[in-house]
Every structure is written in C-alpha cells, then in structure tokens.
Design a protein around this motif. Structure first.
Motif, PDB file in Angstrom:
ATOM      1  N   LYS A 303       0.813  -1.213   0.000  1.00 36.07           N
ATOM      2  CA  LYS A 303       0.000   0.000   0.000  1.00 36.07           C
ATOM      3  C   LYS A 303       0.851   1.269   0.000  1.00 36.07           C
ATOM      4  CE  LYS A 303      -4.115  -1.936   0.397  1.00 36.07           C
ATOM      5  NZ  LYS A 303      -5.186  -1.781  -0.629  1.00 36.07           N
ATOM      6  N   GLN A 304       2.175   1.116   0.061  1.00 38.97           N
ATOM      7  CA  GLN A 304       3.089   2.249   0.168  1.00 38.97           C
ATOM      8  C   GLN A 304       2.609   3.205   1.267  1.00 38.97           C
ATOM      9  OE1 GLN A 304       4.195   4.175  -3.478  1.00 38.97           O
ATOM     10  NE2 GLN A 304       5.270   2.358  -4.219  1.00 38.97           N
ATOM     11  N   ALA A 305       2.664   2.680   2.483  1.00 41.23           N
ATOM     12  CA  ALA A 305       2.148   3.426   3.632  1.00 41.23           C
ATOM     13  C   ALA A 305       2.907   2.998   4.884  1.00 41.23           C
ATOM     14  CB  ALA A 305       0.655   3.184   3.805  1.00 41.23           C
ATOM     15  N   LEU A 306       2.741   3.759   5.948  1.00 35.28           N
ATOM     16  CA  LEU A 306       3.306   3.428   7.251  1.00 35.28           C
ATOM     17  C   LEU A 306       2.366   2.464   7.961  1.00 35.28           C
ATOM     18  CD1 LEU A 306       5.214   3.949   9.745  1.00 35.28           C
ATOM     19  CD2 LEU A 306       3.637   5.800  10.345  1.00 35.28           C
ATOM     20  N   MET A 307       2.908   1.321   8.419  1.00 32.11           N
ATOM     21  CA  MET A 307       2.117   0.369   9.177  1.00 32.11           C
ATOM     22  C   MET A 307       2.498   0.470  10.651  1.00 32.11           C
ATOM     23  SD  MET A 307       1.626  -2.658  10.848  1.00 32.11           S
ATOM     24  CE  MET A 307       3.189  -3.492  10.665  1.00 32.11           C
ATOM     25  N   ILE A 308       1.501   0.705  11.512  1.00 32.46           N
ATOM     26  CA  ILE A 308       1.689   0.718  12.961  1.00 32.46           C
ATOM     27  C   ILE A 308       0.976  -0.504  13.494  1.00 32.46           C
ATOM     28  CG2 ILE A 308       1.425   2.029  15.096  1.00 32.46           C
ATOM     29  CD1 ILE A 308       1.063   4.540  13.383  1.00 32.46           C
ATOM     30  N   GLY A 309       1.730  -1.446  14.086  1.00 24.64           N
ATOM     31  CA  GLY A 309       1.151  -2.728  14.444  1.00 24.64           C
ATOM     32  C   GLY A 309       1.274  -3.066  15.911  1.00 24.64           C
ATOM     33  N   THR A 310       0.318  -3.847  16.393  1.00 18.93           N
ATOM     34  CA  THR A 310       0.331  -4.365  17.758  1.00 18.93           C
ATOM     35  C   THR A 310       0.394  -5.888  17.697  1.00 18.93           C
ATOM     36  OG1 THR A 310      -2.089  -4.475  17.891  1.00 18.93           O
ATOM     37  CG2 THR A 310      -1.041  -2.420  18.570  1.00 18.93           C
ATOM     38  N   ILE A 442      -1.092   4.296   7.771  1.00 14.76           N
ATOM     39  CA  ILE A 442      -1.152   5.755   7.693  1.00 14.76           C
ATOM     40  C   ILE A 442      -0.478   6.193   6.397  1.00 14.76           C
ATOM     41  CG2 ILE A 442      -0.436   7.931   8.760  1.00 14.76           C
ATOM     42  CD1 ILE A 442      -2.503   6.457  10.378  1.00 14.76           C
ATOM     43  N   ASP A 443      -1.078   7.161   5.709  1.00 13.92           N
ATOM     44  CA  ASP A 443      -0.508   7.657   4.458  1.00 13.92           C
ATOM     45  C   ASP A 443      -0.796   9.152   4.330  1.00 13.92           C
ATOM     46  OD1 ASP A 443       0.854   7.556   2.111  1.00 13.92           O
ATOM     47  OD2 ASP A 443      -0.744   6.608   0.938  1.00 13.92           O
ATOM     48  N   ASP A 444      -0.030   9.805   3.448  1.00 18.41           N
ATOM     49  CA  ASP A 444      -0.234  11.220   3.105  1.00 18.41           C
ATOM     50  C   ASP A 444      -0.324  12.100   4.356  1.00 18.41           C
ATOM     51  OD1 ASP A 444      -0.231  10.542   0.442  1.00 18.41           O
ATOM     52  OD2 ASP A 444      -2.409  10.366   0.311  1.00 18.41           O
ATOM     53  N   LEU A 445       0.698  12.020   5.190  1.00 19.68           N
ATOM     54  CA  LEU A 445       0.750  12.824   6.411  1.00 19.68           C
ATOM     55  C   LEU A 445       1.178  14.253   6.082  1.00 19.68           C
ATOM     56  CD1 LEU A 445       0.831  13.237   9.513  1.00 19.68           C
ATOM     57  CD2 LEU A 445       3.186  12.339   9.448  1.00 19.68           C
ATOM     58  N   LEU A 446       0.419  15.215   6.595  1.00 18.92           N
ATOM     59  CA  LEU A 446       0.757  16.626   6.430  1.00 18.92           C
ATOM     60  C   LEU A 446       0.561  17.330   7.771  1.00 18.92           C
ATOM     61  CD1 LEU A 446       1.439  19.166   4.733  1.00 18.92           C
ATOM     62  CD2 LEU A 446      -1.020  19.348   4.230  1.00 18.92           C
ATOM     63  N   ILE A 447       1.629  17.973   8.263  1.00 24.83           N
ATOM     64  CA  ILE A 447       1.551  18.778   9.482  1.00 24.83           C
ATOM     65  C   ILE A 447       1.843  20.222   9.098  1.00 24.83           C
ATOM     66  CG2 ILE A 447       2.474  19.187  11.792  1.00 24.83           C
ATOM     67  CD1 ILE A 447       3.222  16.290  11.974  1.00 24.83           C
ATOM     68  N   GLU A 448       0.934  21.117   9.484  1.00 27.88           N
ATOM     69  CA  GLU A 448       1.085  22.538   9.181  1.00 27.88           C
ATOM     70  C   GLU A 448       1.100  23.337  10.469  1.00 27.88           C
ATOM     71  OE1 GLU A 448      -1.501  23.392   5.336  1.00 27.88           O
ATOM     72  OE2 GLU A 448      -2.489  21.942   6.672  1.00 27.88           O
ATOM     73  N   ARG A 449       1.839  24.436  10.456  1.00 26.15           N
ATOM     74  CA  ARG A 449       1.880  25.362  11.583  1.00 26.15           C
ATOM     75  C   ARG A 449       1.301  26.703  11.158  1.00 26.15           C
ATOM     76  NH1 ARG A 449       5.610  27.427  13.776  1.00 26.15           N
ATOM     77  NH2 ARG A 449       4.703  27.405  15.860  1.00 26.15           N
ATOM     78  N   ASN A 450       0.703  27.397  12.115  1.00 26.49           N
ATOM     79  CA  ASN A 450       0.132  28.710  11.860  1.00 26.49           C
ATOM     80  C   ASN A 450       1.256  29.740  11.819  1.00 26.49           C
ATOM     81  OD1 ASN A 450      -1.339  31.064  11.745  1.00 26.49           O
ATOM     82  ND2 ASN A 450      -2.228  30.868  13.794  1.00 26.49           N
ATOM     83  N   GLY A 451       1.450  30.363  10.655  1.00 29.34           N
ATOM     84  CA  GLY A 451       2.502  31.359  10.516  1.00 29.34           C
ATOM     85  C   GLY A 451       2.282  32.595  11.357  1.00 29.34           C
ATOM     86  N   ASN A 452       1.055  32.804  11.844  1.00 29.33           N
ATOM     87  CA  ASN A 452       0.768  33.949  12.710  1.00 29.33           C
ATOM     88  C   ASN A 452       1.001  33.646  14.186  1.00 29.33           C
ATOM     89  OD1 ASN A 452      -0.074  35.488  10.473  1.00 29.33           O
ATOM     90  ND2 ASN A 452      -2.143  34.634  10.588  1.00 29.33           N
ATOM     91  N   ASP A 453       1.331  32.402  14.501  1.00 27.50           N
ATOM     92  CA  ASP A 453       1.546  32.009  15.894  1.00 27.50           C
ATOM     93  C   ASP A 453       2.978  32.357  16.298  1.00 27.50           C
ATOM     94  OD1 ASP A 453       1.669  30.872  18.379  1.00 27.50           O
ATOM     95  OD2 ASP A 453       1.233  28.825  17.729  1.00 27.50           O
ATOM     96  N   PRO A 454       3.173  33.158  17.362  1.00 24.32           N
ATOM     97  CA  PRO A 454       4.541  33.525  17.760  1.00 24.32           C
ATOM     98  C   PRO A 454       5.336  32.372  18.361  1.00 24.32           C
ATOM     99  CG  PRO A 454       2.952  34.383  19.338  1.00 24.32           C
ATOM    100  CD  PRO A 454       2.155  33.825  18.196  1.00 24.32           C
ATOM    101  N   THR A 455       4.666  31.294  18.790  1.00 30.96           N
ATOM    102  CA  THR A 455       5.384  30.158  19.358  1.00 30.96           C
ATOM    103  C   THR A 455       6.205  29.480  18.272  1.00 30.96           C
ATOM    104  OG1 THR A 455       3.575  29.808  20.919  1.00 30.96           O
ATOM    105  CG2 THR A 455       5.167  28.029  20.679  1.00 30.96           C
ATOM    106  N   GLN A 456       7.490  29.325  18.510  1.00 28.29           N
ATOM    107  CA  GLN A 456       8.388  28.769  17.511  1.00 28.29           C
ATOM    108  C   GLN A 456       8.884  27.385  17.931  1.00 28.29           C
ATOM    109  OE1 GLN A 456       9.114  30.197  14.453  1.00 28.29           O
ATOM    110  NE2 GLN A 456       7.453  31.559  15.125  1.00 28.29           N
TER     111      GLN A 456
END
Length: 484
Positions: A303-310, A442-456
């Motif tokens: 599936k070309q994806a990340l497998m998280i297994g138990t 899990i596939d197509d992971l996207l993490i975005e940050r708010n450019g207006n947030d002063p926390t770096q």
C-alpha cells in the motif's frame, strides 16, 4: 629649641591634612563653585554623598561612623487578596442545597451515604454526592458569575456505600488536581485521600491556581489573570461526598457577569507546511520513532504506507513523529480501516511534553466515535461512525488554534471543543500516533503550523529516545497484515 618647634608645627600640619582627607573621603568630593560670569545664573546643584557613605550628624562625628553599603531592593512577593466569606453550605443538613448564583451544578439534592470515618467506624451521613462518571460530564461547580479571585473550601469524604447500600469503599481513591479544580480517581495520586473528612482548598488569584489537601499545598497552576472558568469537583470511576462548602471572594469584590469576549481577529490562521510525508519509500519511516517494546512500525510496500502494528502480547503501539510542532497546528492524514472492521482505529497525541506523563492532548478516531482528552481526562466524546469510502481509506484531520480544537472525518467536522486553559509553550511540541489492539496504515501525512503564531519550534527533537522512551525495538512483525 627652634628645631623642636618647627618639628611640632610640621607634625600638626600633617595631622590636619590627614583629618581633612578623612573628612573628604567620608563626605565625598566638594563641588566646585559655578561661575556666574560664565553665563550660568542657576544655583549649583547639590551633590549627593557617595552611595557607600552616610553623612555624619553633629552628635556623631564622621571619624566614629562605620562605612556601610546600601541594601539591594527586595523582590516583592505577589500579594494575595484579603478574603471575605460570602457563601457557606452545610450539606449534612438536608435542606441546605446548592443554589444559583453561587453554584451551577447537575447535583442539586443531598442524599444519605454510608462512609467510614477517620477511626474506621462505619456511619451514615447526609451529603451532596457527586456520582462517578468516565468523563466528568456531571460535576459540582461554582457559578459563572464568580470573579477571577476566589477561594473555595470543601470538606469531602469517601462514600463507601451509596443510598442503595452498594459497597464502594477501600478503593485507593485519590485527589487529582488540574486547572479546573479537582476530581476523585484511582490514578497515581497528586494526594492520597485518607478515610474520614478531608479539607480541600482551591484558591485562584493573580494568575495562579493553588490547590491543597489537608493543609498541604499539592499543586499550583498558571492561569490567565482574567480567567473566570468555573471551578468544579468531578469524579472518575468513584463518587465523592461533599459535606461542607465555603466560597470566599476578595474584599470589595462581588458577583458579576463576565465581560464580553473580544471579537475574533478578522484574519484566520496562515497555514504553512512543517512536514509533508507521503510514505512512498522504505526510507520514509525514518521520520517515525517507535516508543515502547513489543509493537512495531514498518513501511508496508503493498500500500506504500506506514504500518503501525500491535501484537497479542503488546496491545498498544506508539509512533512518534520526529520534529518540534508546538502551538497552533493542523494535522491531516489518511488511515486505512481493516477489511473486517467498520471503523478506523487511530489516535494522535499532540502538543505533548512527553508521552509517559501524558502532559498534552490526545485525539482518537475509533470504535465508531471520536474523543478528545487533555492530561488523561476526557473533555469531549461523540458518536462518529467512520464514513464509507470506495477504497477504505479515510481522511482524518485535527486542528488546534489557541484553545479551539476540531476533529474531522472526510472533511466533515465531527467534534469541536474549546479549552479554557490551552497548553502553551514551545516544550508542548511532541506529536505521536497511537494504535490500540489493531494494525493501522497511515498515508499522506501533512503537518502545518500557523505562521501567525509567535510560538516557535525548539531546535531539539522531542521524539529522540531520551525524550519518549528506550528507542525503537527490533521486534518481530505482528500478525494480521493480510487483513489489509
């Protein structure tokens, strides 16, 4: 003779010069006169003595005064209010029930309850009993008109039997404090709850919330200086009986409606990509760190994806994401439900300061519902069956801006909750996937940050082994992959 007189005169002159020099050292330099002929018609400014000097008084000659150093100014301690008792309830009297505007509660009537006193003797008492729930939906709370500065004194006791006589005592109940008050649980204790009456004090003023049990200050939380979130008592798993309640306000303060919230800024978040991972190659799982032993992560080539297994031996799996992601974030990804399952099963820790302490938030899409936790406690839970899709891939999204948190399935909002005390600071920056008793892709992971947030973001990685555990174990691949 003349020589002797001359010597005496010279010695006297030397002694006089020494005395004058000593006086000058004590008093400081004498200011020079300002010449009016130079065009300065103002009187010369007085020159203060040197910082280390004390001017002598006529009764205390300078030659006998010690030199002293000026004391450094002391840092002022925050001044706590002068408290005035404004409301007192004795719930051992059946008719003394909580009423508005001092209280806003689902529990409005007292009841008889069996308890064990401090000596271990069983007795029946009349009390206000807060029933046990899993998520603190029912609670005993102060009213919304209570100002920021408030002190709440409570006498609580472990109800060993309910009014039907069902036994519930000796269960290692503990008092657990947070920034909204306290709850009774069986979690590792902030403070153990002994038998008999226990005195709880919750005091909020000057941007601090102080909590104590039986005279011992147990926890202090930083809150906004205008915070007016109603304090409350909840019970998780085990009920709690309240026999007395006293509410104090700061002197010269009274009940008042909360001011209107400021208008939201016209501009929304400015989302900027912080991490984009399509998991299209075996090396892509280098962005993920496994925490704990017995579970596994791997790149699932079909599936070309990340497998998280138990595994049957290890029912939980934690897959932390390398990188610092504090403040306002938006996380989206696709999760694949198993062929035999109706719903996806995936959780996400975010804005965490370590997984073991669970000092952060946790969002979960599983078992036909969605839930959101903060520091282990459920804050919102809804029914949200996984929508049907042609290929069983389901788009999940989590957005956190300030205290506003939303969860989505297939671009439809299924849960919204606003935290009155959002976790702030760059150290709340760990993001980590969680799987329980399932294998999830899990596939197509996207993490975005708010450019207006002063926390770096911080320069160090919160997903390193010394931050989240022992590192990635070399465990055998779990069974059940063919179910995808």
């Amino acid at each position: 003779m003349r020589l002797a007189v001359t010597v005496l005169v010279v010695l006297a002159a030397i002694a006089g010069a020494v005395a004058i020099g000593y006086q000058l050292r004590i008093r400081g330099p004498v200011p020079e006169a300002t010449s009016r002929a130079a065009g300065n018609d103002e009187a010369p400014a007085a020159v203060a003595p040197a910082d280390h000097a004390i001017a002598p008084s006529p009764e205390d000659p300078a030659s006998t005064r010690p030199l002293t150093t000026a004391a450094a100014p002391r840092a002022e301690k925050p001044v706590r209010p002068t408290w005035t008792l404004r409301d007192e309830r004795d719930f051992t009297i059946a008719a003394d029930v909580p009423t508005s505007p001092w209280y806003d509660t689902d529990v409005t009537a007292t009841t008889k309850s069996g308890v064990y006193g401090a000596s271990g003797q069983y007795e029946n008492v009349t009390a206000l009993v807060v029933p046990a729930t899993r998520d603190r939906e029912r609670s005993f709370a102060l009213g919304a008109r209570i100002p920021h500065a408030v002190k709440w004194e409570l006498t609580i006791i472990d109800p060993s039997r309910d009014e039907q006589g069902n036994f519930s005592g000796y269960q290692n109940k503990t008092v657990e404090f947070d920034d909204e008050g306290l709850c009774i649980s069986a979690a590792p204790p902030d403070a153990a709850m002994p038998l008999g009456e226990n005195e709880v004090v919750i005091e909020r003023s000057g941007g601090r919330l102080r909590c104590s049990l039986n005279g011992l200050e147990t926890a202090v939380f930083a809150v906004a200086e205008d915070d007016r979130q109603p304090l409350r008592v909840g019970a998780i798993g085990f009920s709690v009986a309240i026999t007395r309640s006293r509410v104090y306000l700061a002197r010269d303060e009274d009940l008042a409606d909360a001011p209107r919230a400021a208008a939201s800024p016209a501009t929304g978040p400015r989302w900027e990509p912080a991490l984009r991972e399509p998991f299209d190659s075996a090396g892509s799982i280098d962005r993920i760190a496994l925490w704990g032993t017995g579970s596994d992560i791997q790149w699932w080539q079909p599936k070309q994806a990340l497998m998280i297994g138990t595994t049957p031996q290890q029912q939980e799996a934690y897959a932390a994401i390398h990188g610092s992601f504090p403040g306002d974030i938006r996380v989206s990804f696709r999760a694949l439900r198993e062929k035999s399952a109706r719903d996806v099963s995936i959780g996400l820790f975010f804005s965490c300061d370590g997984i073991a302490a669970m000092d952060g938030y946790f969002a979960e899409w599983a078992r036909g519902g969605c839930q959101l936790k903060k520091r282990k406690h459920i804050r919102s839970r809804v029914q949200a069956p996984t929508p049907a899709t042609p290929d069983r891939w389901v788009r999940c999204e989590l957005t956190s801006v300030g205290g506003a948190i939303t969860m989505k399935l297939e671009e439809r909002t299924v849960l919204s909750w606003t935290d009155p005390h959002p976790l702030q600071g760059a150290r709340h920056d760990l993001a980590c996937f969680y799987v329980w008793a399932d294998n999830t892709l899990i596939d197509d992971l996207l993490i975005e940050r708010n450019g207006n947030d002063p926390t770096q973001p911080l320069p160090d990685d919160p997903a390193l082994p010394d931050r989240i555990g022992d590192g990635r174990p070399k465990a055998a691949a779990p069974d059940g992959h063919e179910n995808f």
